[in-house]
Design a protein around this motif. Structure first.
Motif, PDB file in Angstrom:
ATOM      1  N   ALA A 167       0.824  -1.207   0.000  1.00  0.00           N
ATOM      2  CA  ALA A 167       0.000   0.000   0.000  1.00  0.00           C
ATOM      3  C   ALA A 167       0.860   1.259   0.000  1.00  0.00           C
ATOM      4  CB  ALA A 167      -0.918  -0.002   1.218  1.00  0.00           C
ATOM      5  N   GLY A 168       1.999   1.202   0.673  1.00  0.00           N
ATOM      6  CA  GLY A 168       2.853   2.369   0.774  1.00  0.00           C
ATOM      7  C   GLY A 168       3.647   2.661  -0.483  1.00  0.00           C
ATOM      8  N   THR A 169       3.737   1.707  -1.374  1.00  0.00           N
ATOM      9  CA  THR A 169       4.520   1.907  -2.595  1.00  0.00           C
ATOM     10  C   THR A 169       3.653   1.957  -3.856  1.00  0.00           C
ATOM     11  OG1 THR A 169       4.885  -0.499  -2.614  1.00  0.00           O
ATOM     12  CG2 THR A 169       6.638   0.881  -1.708  1.00  0.00           C
ATOM     13  N   LEU A 199       9.310  -8.339  -1.559  1.00  0.00           N
ATOM     14  CA  LEU A 199       8.003  -8.229  -2.204  1.00  0.00           C
ATOM     15  C   LEU A 199       8.156  -7.850  -3.678  1.00  0.00           C
ATOM     16  CD1 LEU A 199       4.941  -8.366  -1.738  1.00  0.00           C
ATOM     17  CD2 LEU A 199       5.024  -5.950  -1.063  1.00  0.00           C
ATOM     18  N   GLY A 200       9.131  -7.006  -3.980  1.00  0.00           N
ATOM     19  CA  GLY A 200       9.378  -6.604  -5.363  1.00  0.00           C
ATOM     20  C   GLY A 200       8.978  -5.181  -5.673  1.00  0.00           C
ATOM     21  N   VAL A 201       8.636  -4.399  -4.638  1.00  0.00           N
ATOM     22  CA  VAL A 201       8.252  -3.010  -4.870  1.00  0.00           C
ATOM     23  C   VAL A 201       9.459  -2.079  -4.796  1.00  0.00           C
ATOM     24  CG1 VAL A 201       5.882  -3.326  -4.092  1.00  0.00           C
ATOM     25  CG2 VAL A 201       7.657  -2.736  -2.425  1.00  0.00           C
ATOM     26  N   THR A 202      10.569  -2.604  -4.283  1.00  0.00           N
ATOM     27  CA  THR A 202      11.831  -1.872  -4.265  1.00  0.00           C
ATOM     28  C   THR A 202      12.912  -2.788  -4.809  1.00  0.00           C
ATOM     29  OG1 THR A 202      11.219  -0.553  -2.335  1.00  0.00           O
ATOM     30  CG2 THR A 202      13.556  -0.722  -2.823  1.00  0.00           C
ATOM     31  N   LEU A 203      13.710  -2.286  -5.722  1.00  0.00           N
ATOM     32  CA  LEU A 203      14.787  -3.078  -6.312  1.00  0.00           C
ATOM     33  C   LEU A 203      16.110  -2.351  -6.152  1.00  0.00           C
ATOM     34  CD1 LEU A 203      13.109  -4.240  -9.662  1.00  0.00           C
ATOM     35  CD2 LEU A 203      13.495  -5.620  -7.614  1.00  0.00           C
ATOM     36  N   LYS A 204      17.170  -3.110  -6.019  1.00  0.00           N
ATOM     37  CA  LYS A 204      18.502  -2.524  -5.956  1.00  0.00           C
ATOM     38  C   LYS A 204      18.850  -1.917  -7.311  1.00  0.00           C
ATOM     39  CE  LYS A 204      20.075  -5.941  -2.561  1.00  0.00           C
ATOM     40  NZ  LYS A 204      21.022  -7.047  -2.273  1.00  0.00           N
ATOM     41  N   SER A 209      16.016  -8.017 -14.653  1.00  0.00           N
ATOM     42  CA  SER A 209      14.689  -8.626 -14.728  1.00  0.00           C
ATOM     43  C   SER A 209      14.648  -9.960 -13.994  1.00  0.00           C
ATOM     44  CB  SER A 209      14.269  -8.813 -16.186  1.00  0.00           C
ATOM     45  OG  SER A 209      15.218  -9.597 -16.892  1.00  0.00           O
ATOM     46  N   GLU A 210      15.778 -10.694 -13.992  1.00  0.00           N
ATOM     47  CA  GLU A 210      15.833 -11.977 -13.288  1.00  0.00           C
ATOM     48  C   GLU A 210      15.642 -11.786 -11.785  1.00  0.00           C
ATOM     49  OE1 GLU A 210      18.120 -10.867 -15.330  1.00  0.00           O
ATOM     50  OE2 GLU A 210      18.058 -12.194 -17.086  1.00  0.00           O
ATOM     51  N   ASP A 211      16.162 -10.672 -11.266  1.00  0.00           N
ATOM     52  CA  ASP A 211      16.015 -10.388  -9.846  1.00  0.00           C
ATOM     53  C   ASP A 211      14.557 -10.097  -9.499  1.00  0.00           C
ATOM     54  OD1 ASP A 211      18.882 -10.484  -9.202  1.00  0.00           O
ATOM     55  OD2 ASP A 211      18.995  -8.681 -10.430  1.00  0.00           O
ATOM     56  N   LYS A 216       8.257 -11.763  -4.717  1.00  0.00           N
ATOM     57  CA  LYS A 216       6.898 -12.297  -4.580  1.00  0.00           C
ATOM     58  C   LYS A 216       5.996 -11.813  -5.713  1.00  0.00           C
ATOM     59  CE  LYS A 216       6.410 -13.482   0.295  1.00  0.00           C
ATOM     60  NZ  LYS A 216       5.521 -13.421   1.483  1.00  0.00           N
ATOM     61  N   ILE A 217       6.078 -10.523  -6.021  1.00  0.00           N
ATOM     62  CA  ILE A 217       5.251  -9.991  -7.104  1.00  0.00           C
ATOM     63  C   ILE A 217       5.712 -10.564  -8.438  1.00  0.00           C
ATOM     64  CG2 ILE A 217       4.666  -7.906  -8.399  1.00  0.00           C
ATOM     65  CD1 ILE A 217       4.649  -6.384  -5.776  1.00  0.00           C
ATOM     66  N   GLY A 218       7.018 -10.682  -8.634  1.00  0.00           N
ATOM     67  CA  GLY A 218       7.545 -11.249  -9.870  1.00  0.00           C
ATOM     68  C   GLY A 218       7.094 -12.679 -10.087  1.00  0.00           C
ATOM     69  N   ARG A 219       7.119 -13.486  -9.032  1.00  0.00           N
ATOM     70  CA  ARG A 219       6.672 -14.874  -9.142  1.00  0.00           C
ATOM     71  C   ARG A 219       5.169 -14.946  -9.412  1.00  0.00           C
ATOM     72  NH1 ARG A 219      10.160 -15.504  -4.694  1.00  0.00           N
ATOM     73  NH2 ARG A 219       8.391 -15.711  -3.248  1.00  0.00           N
ATOM     74  N   TRP A 220       4.416 -14.028  -8.812  1.00  0.00           N
ATOM     75  CA  TRP A 220       2.970 -13.980  -9.059  1.00  0.00           C
ATOM     76  C   TRP A 220       2.685 -13.664 -10.531  1.00  0.00           C
ATOM     77  CZ3 TRP A 220      -0.017  -9.313  -9.958  1.00  0.00           C
ATOM     78  CH2 TRP A 220      -1.394  -9.539 -10.026  1.00  0.00           C
TER      79      TRP A 220
END
Length: 253
Positions: A167-169, A199-204, A209-211, A216-220
């Motif tokens: 919700a925050g992102t 979760l996948g809402v923040t990435l380094k 794309s593999e990361d 969780k969102i990517g797997r979904w």
């Protein structure tokens, strides 16, 4: 075909396309084979709603739109499409041709009704042409209602802290003061940055794309929705993320 051969084929196709109203017999054969080769592995969703098989539709496309052999076409109308510089452009032109066929079939009902439900399928595809959301999702066997349903299931499977991070992102409080840090502080979310990455809402910054596919969102997106995490599917991925965000807002309403 290696890169050099592919580049040579593209150059030849572009040259022949520009001269398509003045080709010799051998050149007609060449452009026919080049177009067929470009479309060999291309299966747009509109094919499913037309009664002709793919080979017949490709032949019609080449005859009427590439070589301009249909009655009524003149040289002055032969350049309404830019000469394609790659096989991807040929695919785009072919899909536009299929959409025209689909609209014509829908308007004239020049479609075989022997197969149960084909009329409804034509209506669905014709509607999707004018609905950008439906058009994108349909390429992956999805529609908006199903994605929203699966999004609600996904959100329901998250723990309360993950739901707040989402919700925050992306969701209902993503525009709040302080961003993710602000909502983490207000709701006392432990290890909020770690949760956001998982979760996948923040990435380094170094993430690929593999990361994202491992989040969780990517797997979904990949395993549940069936959309591969790749640059080719960027529009579909952004679309389902927006629907996920909308459902995050609804779940907290």
């Amino acid at each position: 075909m290696n890169a050099v051969q592919e580049s040579g084929a593209s150059s030849m196709l572009t040259d022949l396309w520009r001269r398509r109203t003045h080709l010799s017999h051998d050149e007609m054969v060449s452009i026919y084979n080049l177009v067929k080769s470009a479309l060999r592995s291309y299966y747009p969703p509109e094919l499913q709603a037309l009664r002709e098989d793919k080979e017949e539709l490709i032949a019609q496309f080449i005859y009427s739109k590439v070589l301009r052999l249909e009655p009524g076409h003149t040289e002055s109308h032969a350049s309404d499409q830019s000469a394609p510089s790659s096989g991807y452009a040929v695919c785009a032109y072919f899909r536009r041709f299929l959409i025209d066929c689909l609209r014509s079939a829908s308007n004239q009902r020049d479609v075989s009704m022997e197969a149960e439900g084909i009329g409804e399928q034509v209506d669905e595809h014709a509607h999707a042409v004018d609905d950008p959301v439906q058009s994108v999702l349909m390429q992956h066997g999805l529609d908006e209602a199903r994605v929203r349903h699966l999004a609600r299931q996904f959100i329901g499977g998250l723990d309360k802290y993950e739901q707040l991070v989402l919700a925050g992102t992306l969701g209902w409080c993503s525009g709040g003061k302080g961003g993710l840090f602000g909502i983490a502080s207000r709701h006392h979310i432990p290890s909020y940055h770690y949760r956001a990455v998982k979760l996948g809402v923040t990435l380094k910054k170094s993430a690929h794309s593999e990361d994202f596919a491992q989040t969780k969102i990517g797997r979904w997106i990949c395993n549940v929705l069936g959309i591969a995490i790749s640059a080719d599917n960027q529009n579909a991925i952004l679309l389902v993320l927006s629907l996920l965000a909308a459902e995050s807002c609804q779940s907290s309403a």
